[in-house]
Design an enzyme around this catalytic site. Sequence first.
Site, PDB file in Angstrom:
ATOM      1  N   TYR A   1      34.957  35.618  47.101  1.00  0.00           N
ATOM      2  CA  TYR A   1      36.176  36.439  47.025  1.00  0.00           C
ATOM      3  C   TYR A   1      37.228  35.915  47.998  1.00  0.00           C
ATOM      4  O   TYR A   1      38.390  35.711  47.638  1.00  0.00           O
ATOM      5  CB  TYR A   1      35.792  37.886  47.360  1.00  0.00           C
ATOM      6  CG  TYR A   1      36.940  38.862  47.456  1.00  0.00           C
ATOM      7  CD1 TYR A   1      37.646  39.253  46.325  1.00  0.00           C
ATOM      8  CD2 TYR A   1      37.291  39.426  48.688  1.00  0.00           C
ATOM      9  CE1 TYR A   1      38.686  40.170  46.422  1.00  0.00           C
ATOM     10  CE2 TYR A   1      38.320  40.352  48.784  1.00  0.00           C
ATOM     11  CZ  TYR A   1      39.010  40.722  47.647  1.00  0.00           C
ATOM     12  OH  TYR A   1      40.029  41.643  47.744  1.00  0.00           O
TER      13      TYR A   1
ATOM     14  N   ARG B   1      38.195  46.558  30.868  1.00  0.00           N
ATOM     15  CA  ARG B   1      37.026  47.262  30.324  1.00  0.00           C
ATOM     16  C   ARG B   1      36.953  48.702  30.785  1.00  0.00           C
ATOM     17  O   ARG B   1      36.430  49.556  30.083  1.00  0.00           O
ATOM     18  CB  ARG B   1      35.753  46.537  30.751  1.00  0.00           C
ATOM     19  CG  ARG B   1      35.709  45.154  30.146  1.00  0.00           C
ATOM     20  CD  ARG B   1      34.278  44.698  29.917  1.00  0.00           C
ATOM     21  NE  ARG B   1      34.277  43.449  29.189  1.00  0.00           N
ATOM     22  CZ  ARG B   1      33.843  42.297  29.690  1.00  0.00           C
ATOM     23  NH1 ARG B   1      33.360  42.250  30.913  1.00  0.00           N
ATOM     24  NH2 ARG B   1      33.880  41.215  28.966  1.00  0.00           N
TER      25      ARG B   1
ATOM     26  N   GLY C   1      42.209  50.443  38.353  1.00  0.00           N
ATOM     27  CA  GLY C   1      41.435  50.287  39.590  1.00  0.00           C
ATOM     28  C   GLY C   1      41.854  51.249  40.686  1.00  0.00           C
ATOM     29  O   GLY C   1      42.748  52.081  40.506  1.00  0.00           O
TER      30      GLY C   1
ATOM     31  N   ILE D   1      41.097  49.646  51.755  1.00  0.00           N
ATOM     32  CA  ILE D   1      41.987  50.744  51.356  1.00  0.00           C
ATOM     33  C   ILE D   1      41.175  52.021  51.134  1.00  0.00           C
ATOM     34  O   ILE D   1      40.171  52.013  50.412  1.00  0.00           O
ATOM     35  CB  ILE D   1      42.788  50.373  50.081  1.00  0.00           C
ATOM     36  CG1 ILE D   1      43.548  49.046  50.278  1.00  0.00           C
ATOM     37  CG2 ILE D   1      43.726  51.509  49.690  1.00  0.00           C
ATOM     38  CD1 ILE D   1      44.583  49.033  51.410  1.00  0.00           C
TER      39      ILE D   1
ATOM     40  N   ASP E   1      42.306  40.914  28.811  1.00  0.00           N
ATOM     41  CA  ASP E   1      41.632  40.152  29.867  1.00  0.00           C
ATOM     42  C   ASP E   1      42.670  39.226  30.520  1.00  0.00           C
ATOM     43  O   ASP E   1      43.289  38.414  29.820  1.00  0.00           O
ATOM     44  CB  ASP E   1      40.507  39.338  29.199  1.00  0.00           C
ATOM     45  CG  ASP E   1      39.704  38.521  30.187  1.00  0.00           C
ATOM     46  OD1 ASP E   1      40.139  38.383  31.362  1.00  0.00           O
ATOM     47  OD2 ASP E   1      38.644  38.010  29.793  1.00  0.00           O
TER      48      ASP E   1
HETATM   49  P1  NAD Z   1      39.347  47.641  41.667  1.00  0.00           P
HETATM   50  O1  NAD Z   1      38.055  46.910  41.546  1.00  0.00           O
HETATM   51  O2  NAD Z   1      39.319  49.099  41.914  1.00  0.00           O
HETATM   52  O3  NAD Z   1      40.225  47.364  40.382  1.00  0.00           O
HETATM   53  C1  NAD Z   1      40.360  46.087  39.844  1.00  0.00           C
HETATM   54  C2  NAD Z   1      40.758  46.232  38.403  1.00  0.00           C
HETATM   55  O4  NAD Z   1      40.789  44.927  37.817  1.00  0.00           O
HETATM   56  C3  NAD Z   1      39.798  47.084  37.583  1.00  0.00           C
HETATM   57  O5  NAD Z   1      40.469  48.175  37.041  1.00  0.00           O
HETATM   58  C4  NAD Z   1      39.309  46.144  36.500  1.00  0.00           C
HETATM   59  O6  NAD Z   1      39.265  46.785  35.223  1.00  0.00           O
HETATM   60  C5  NAD Z   1      40.371  45.056  36.488  1.00  0.00           C
HETATM   61  N1  NAD Z   1      39.821  43.797  35.982  1.00  0.00           N
HETATM   62  C6  NAD Z   1      38.681  43.167  36.386  1.00  0.00           C
HETATM   63  N2  NAD Z   1      38.500  42.047  35.649  1.00  0.00           N
HETATM   64  C7  NAD Z   1      39.556  41.968  34.784  1.00  0.00           C
HETATM   65  C8  NAD Z   1      39.935  41.046  33.772  1.00  0.00           C
HETATM   66  N3  NAD Z   1      39.200  39.972  33.501  1.00  0.00           N
HETATM   67  N4  NAD Z   1      41.074  41.289  33.080  1.00  0.00           N
HETATM   68  C9  NAD Z   1      41.837  42.366  33.340  1.00  0.00           C
HETATM   69  N5  NAD Z   1      41.521  43.278  34.286  1.00  0.00           N
HETATM   70  C10 NAD Z   1      40.390  43.076  34.992  1.00  0.00           C
HETATM   71  O7  NAD Z   1      40.216  46.880  42.772  1.00  0.00           O
HETATM   72  P2  NAD Z   1      41.359  47.448  43.759  1.00  0.00           P
HETATM   73  O8  NAD Z   1      40.680  47.908  44.956  1.00  0.00           O
HETATM   74  O9  NAD Z   1      42.257  48.347  43.023  1.00  0.00           O
HETATM   75  O10 NAD Z   1      42.077  46.067  44.118  1.00  0.00           O
HETATM   76  C11 NAD Z   1      43.328  45.664  43.584  1.00  0.00           C
HETATM   77  C12 NAD Z   1      43.746  44.371  44.267  1.00  0.00           C
HETATM   78  O11 NAD Z   1      43.843  44.594  45.679  1.00  0.00           O
HETATM   79  C13 NAD Z   1      42.775  43.208  44.088  1.00  0.00           C
HETATM   80  O12 NAD Z   1      43.488  42.003  44.024  1.00  0.00           O
HETATM   81  C14 NAD Z   1      41.973  43.230  45.371  1.00  0.00           C
HETATM   82  O13 NAD Z   1      41.440  41.967  45.671  1.00  0.00           O
HETATM   83  C15 NAD Z   1      43.029  43.652  46.372  1.00  0.00           C
HETATM   84  N6  NAD Z   1      42.464  44.262  47.589  1.00  0.00           N
HETATM   85  C16 NAD Z   1      41.874  45.482  47.539  1.00  0.00           C
HETATM   86  C17 NAD Z   1      41.349  46.036  48.715  1.00  0.00           C
HETATM   87  C18 NAD Z   1      40.696  47.401  48.717  1.00  0.00           C
HETATM   88  O14 NAD Z   1      40.195  47.833  49.762  1.00  0.00           O
HETATM   89  N7  NAD Z   1      40.693  48.136  47.618  1.00  0.00           N
HETATM   90  C19 NAD Z   1      41.416  45.315  49.903  1.00  0.00           C
HETATM   91  C20 NAD Z   1      41.993  44.052  49.915  1.00  0.00           C
HETATM   92  C21 NAD Z   1      42.542  43.543  48.740  1.00  0.00           C
END
Ligand code: NAD
Length: 325
Positions: free
Chosen positions: A147, A40, A15, A177, A57
Amino acid sequence: MSKNIKKILVTGATGQIGSELTIELRRKYSKDHVVAAGHRKEPGKKLLETGPYESFDVADRESLHKVIGKHGIDTVYHLAAVLSATGEENPQLAWHVNMDGLYNVLEVARENHLTSVFWPSSIAVFGPEAPRVNTPQNTVLIPTTMYGITKVAGELLCNYYFARFGLDVRSVRYPGIISAETLPGGGTTDYAVEIFYEAIKHKRYTCFVREDTVLPMMYMPDCIKASISLMEADATKIKCRTSYNVGAISFSAGELASEIRRYIPEFQCDYKPDFRQKIADSWPMSIDDSIAREEWDWKPTYDLASMTRDMIEKLRARFAAEGPG
Ligand code: NAD
């Protein structure tokens, strides 16, 4: 390598945050000791070439259990989640992945006596009833998105596992972010990243929130700094076991477009708010992070000007290396 950390698992490693946090953890603690876990989404070359990779998963506890055992993991950075905008389109999936995933990580950590767990919460825990300016650490938490609900429930679950089982679980509430490496995956603040790609590539962007929408944001190096420094802080300093507010920059979509225009004067941005406007309007505009600053010396490095300059430099260099197309 820090003697406290034996082997780390990063879930959600493909991610936006995981793809950069994993590389930094590998740089810091030795590459063979940091296992990236995806699902995935295809992992990038850098992730595959710099250390071990697994795919499973997080809602499947048996697979998680096997990976933890196979690699002798003692620390988990649990980033896998469904984000706010995707979560509003599929609330059932958001609940399933976010809640079952976190519960599985905490249970496997408890059963296997892991040393520590990092799990990010979000500014999405706040809803319209919380003060929107300088939102305090402790205030009413009634989010309006699925969420946000999973993040509030997750914070309480982390606090419970610390109090009941002594599990060293630590958390920060990330703001939006911004990063130049991997595109964000379905959040409400995605516009603040997309705008850079479109400004450089096409000199135009249609933003999905209003020009005057102000949200708290953070540049990726500060996000990584907050996560790792919280995990490295002495346990006696960590008084909050739900999740810490961490602030960095707050600006409107219009202010971001103006800052980008300092580098790309012909850049045009127009605004067509969609369903994500309602989510943005329910979130804080700025964050009071004085408790994190006091307890474990949190301090961001980047402001709007330095973040924008760095984003433009990094993306221009990347697009030039990739060539036309
Ligand atoms: P992202 O959507 O870019 O990545 C999330 C990852 O989770 C993906 O790579 C996806 O493959 C994986 N994923 C989804 N379902 C899954 C499953 N069932 N099993 C295994 N993997 C699975 O998200 P991100 O921005 O990198 O966020 C990372 C964390 O930070 C999350 O907890 C998110 O809530 C938190 N967060 C992010 C932000 C932001 O601005 N990016 C802000 C606040 C909090």
